[in-house]
Design a protein around this motif. Sequence first.
Motif, PDB file in Angstrom:
ATOM      1  N   SER A 171       0.850  -1.185   0.000  1.00 24.76           N
ATOM      2  CA  SER A 171       0.000   0.000   0.000  1.00 24.76           C
ATOM      3  C   SER A 171       0.890   1.240   0.000  1.00 24.76           C
ATOM      4  N   PHE A 172       0.291   2.371  -0.292  1.00 26.90           N
ATOM      5  CA  PHE A 172       1.047   3.614  -0.307  1.00 26.90           C
ATOM      6  C   PHE A 172       1.667   3.892   1.056  1.00 26.90           C
ATOM      7  N   GLU A 173       0.893   3.667   2.125  1.00 31.73           N
ATOM      8  CA  GLU A 173       1.394   3.928   3.471  1.00 31.73           C
ATOM      9  C   GLU A 173       2.598   3.043   3.787  1.00 31.73           C
ATOM     10  N   ASP A 174       2.557   1.764   3.353  1.00 32.31           N
ATOM     11  CA  ASP A 174       3.687   0.861   3.583  1.00 32.31           C
ATOM     12  C   ASP A 174       4.920   1.336   2.821  1.00 32.31           C
ATOM     13  N   LYS A 175       4.716   1.758   1.568  1.00 31.54           N
ATOM     14  CA  LYS A 175       5.839   2.255   0.771  1.00 31.54           C
ATOM     15  C   LYS A 175       6.441   3.506   1.402  1.00 31.54           C
ATOM     16  N   LEU A 176       5.566   4.418   1.864  1.00 35.16           N
ATOM     17  CA  LEU A 176       6.039   5.646   2.483  1.00 35.16           C
ATOM     18  C   LEU A 176       6.801   5.354   3.765  1.00 35.16           C
ATOM     19  N   SER A 177       6.281   4.452   4.567  1.00 34.51           N
ATOM     20  CA  SER A 177       6.940   4.080   5.813  1.00 34.51           C
ATOM     21  C   SER A 177       8.316   3.476   5.535  1.00 34.51           C
ATOM     22  N   ARG A 178       8.369   2.617   4.544  1.00 28.42           N
ATOM     23  CA  ARG A 178       9.644   1.979   4.183  1.00 28.42           C
ATOM     24  C   ARG A 178      10.645   3.031   3.691  1.00 28.42           C
ATOM     25  N   PHE A 179      10.183   3.948   2.846  1.00 23.43           N
ATOM     26  CA  PHE A 179      11.058   4.988   2.332  1.00 23.43           C
ATOM     27  C   PHE A 179      11.620   5.848   3.458  1.00 23.43           C
ATOM     28  N   LEU A 180      10.747   6.277   4.391  1.00 20.22           N
ATOM     29  CA  LEU A 180      11.199   7.120   5.496  1.00 20.22           C
ATOM     30  C   LEU A 180      12.233   6.401   6.358  1.00 20.22           C
ATOM     31  N   LYS A 181      12.035   5.124   6.617  1.00 24.30           N
ATOM     32  CA  LYS A 181      12.980   4.352   7.427  1.00 24.30           C
ATOM     33  C   LYS A 181      14.329   4.271   6.715  1.00 24.30           C
ATOM     34  N   GLU A 182      14.305   3.923   5.439  1.00 22.59           N
ATOM     35  CA  GLU A 182      15.552   3.828   4.676  1.00 22.59           C
ATOM     36  C   GLU A 182      16.249   5.183   4.597  1.00 22.59           C
ATOM     37  N   SER A 183      15.485   6.250   4.409  1.00 20.11           N
ATOM     38  CA  SER A 183      16.052   7.586   4.324  1.00 20.11           C
ATOM     39  C   SER A 183      16.717   7.982   5.643  1.00 20.11           C
ATOM     40  N   ASP A 184      16.043   7.726   6.761  1.00 20.47           N
ATOM     41  CA  ASP A 184      16.628   8.035   8.075  1.00 20.47           C
ATOM     42  C   ASP A 184      17.916   7.263   8.298  1.00 20.47           C
ATOM     43  N   ASP A 185      17.929   5.976   7.913  1.00 19.83           N
ATOM     44  CA  ASP A 185      19.140   5.162   8.068  1.00 19.83           C
ATOM     45  C   ASP A 185      20.291   5.732   7.242  1.00 19.83           C
ATOM     46  N   ARG A 186      20.004   6.132   6.019  1.00 16.75           N
ATOM     47  CA  ARG A 186      21.053   6.676   5.151  1.00 16.75           C
ATOM     48  C   ARG A 186      21.586   7.994   5.693  1.00 16.75           C
ATOM     49  N   LEU A 187      20.695   8.856   6.174  1.00 13.93           N
ATOM     50  CA  LEU A 187      21.137  10.129   6.744  1.00 13.93           C
ATOM     51  C   LEU A 187      22.001   9.921   7.979  1.00 13.93           C
ATOM     52  N   LEU A 188      21.632   8.957   8.816  1.00 14.94           N
ATOM     53  CA  LEU A 188      22.414   8.656  10.007  1.00 14.94           C
ATOM     54  C   LEU A 188      23.808   8.154   9.621  1.00 14.94           C
ATOM     55  N   ASP A 189      23.884   7.254   8.628  1.00 17.15           N
ATOM     56  CA  ASP A 189      25.184   6.774   8.160  1.00 17.15           C
ATOM     57  C   ASP A 189      26.026   7.915   7.604  1.00 17.15           C
ATOM     58  N   LEU A 190      25.412   8.793   6.826  1.00 11.39           N
ATOM     59  CA  LEU A 190      26.135   9.917   6.242  1.00 11.39           C
ATOM     60  C   LEU A 190      26.652  10.854   7.326  1.00 11.39           C
ATOM     61  N   LYS A 191      25.831  11.121   8.341  1.00  9.81           N
ATOM     62  CA  LYS A 191      26.226  11.996   9.437  1.00  9.81           C
ATOM     63  C   LYS A 191      27.403  11.388  10.199  1.00  9.81           C
ATOM     64  N   ARG A 192      27.337  10.082  10.482  1.00  7.71           N
ATOM     65  CA  ARG A 192      28.439   9.414  11.178  1.00  7.71           C
ATOM     66  C   ARG A 192      29.724   9.491  10.367  1.00  7.71           C
ATOM     67  N   ASN A 193      29.618   9.273   9.078  1.00  6.68           N
ATOM     68  CA  ASN A 193      30.783   9.301   8.195  1.00  6.68           C
ATOM     69  C   ASN A 193      31.396  10.703   8.179  1.00  6.68           C
TER      70      ASN A 193
END
Length: 162
Positions: A126-148
């Motif tokens: 569903s759209f909500e599932d896709k959005l939730s997945r995208f936000l989680k992946e985006s947060d993870d990537r931003l956290l990795d970038l910030k740590r780096n």
Amino acid sequence: MALEKGAVVDGIVTGITNFGAFVSLPENKVGLIHISEVSNVFVKDVHDFLKVKDKVTVKVVSIDDKGKIGLSLKALMPPAPAPERKPAGENRHFENKHFENKRFEGKKRFESKPFHGAPRAQGPMSFEDKLSRFLKESDDRLLDLKRNTESKRGGRGARRGD
């Protein structure tokens, strides 16, 4: 004949602006064809479709309380053909290895991590599932970038230029 909403009338283009074209109508009235009503395809510049002194047949789409007349060429055109759509999931397994860039050879690239969230349900998401997945992946990537970035600067307390 008084102009009314829905009427189809002939007119002459008297001026073109970046937001539409002014048309001289019968009974010394002037109406505007907004850029979104010029054609059923994307219009970047009205000059590509109309010229001053062009004779046009337009449909009256609105007349407001102040007497402003809204016109449309698009309303008299057949609908634009729908763009061809690829079957769902055709590019689902796309990988960046198809676009190798010689400039980055030997350098470490940012690689996305696979999603390890809730197990995927069978069938379309569903759209909500896709959005939730995208936000989680985006947060993870931003956290990795910030740590780096912080590790390259020497941690949180490091300052530049002191």
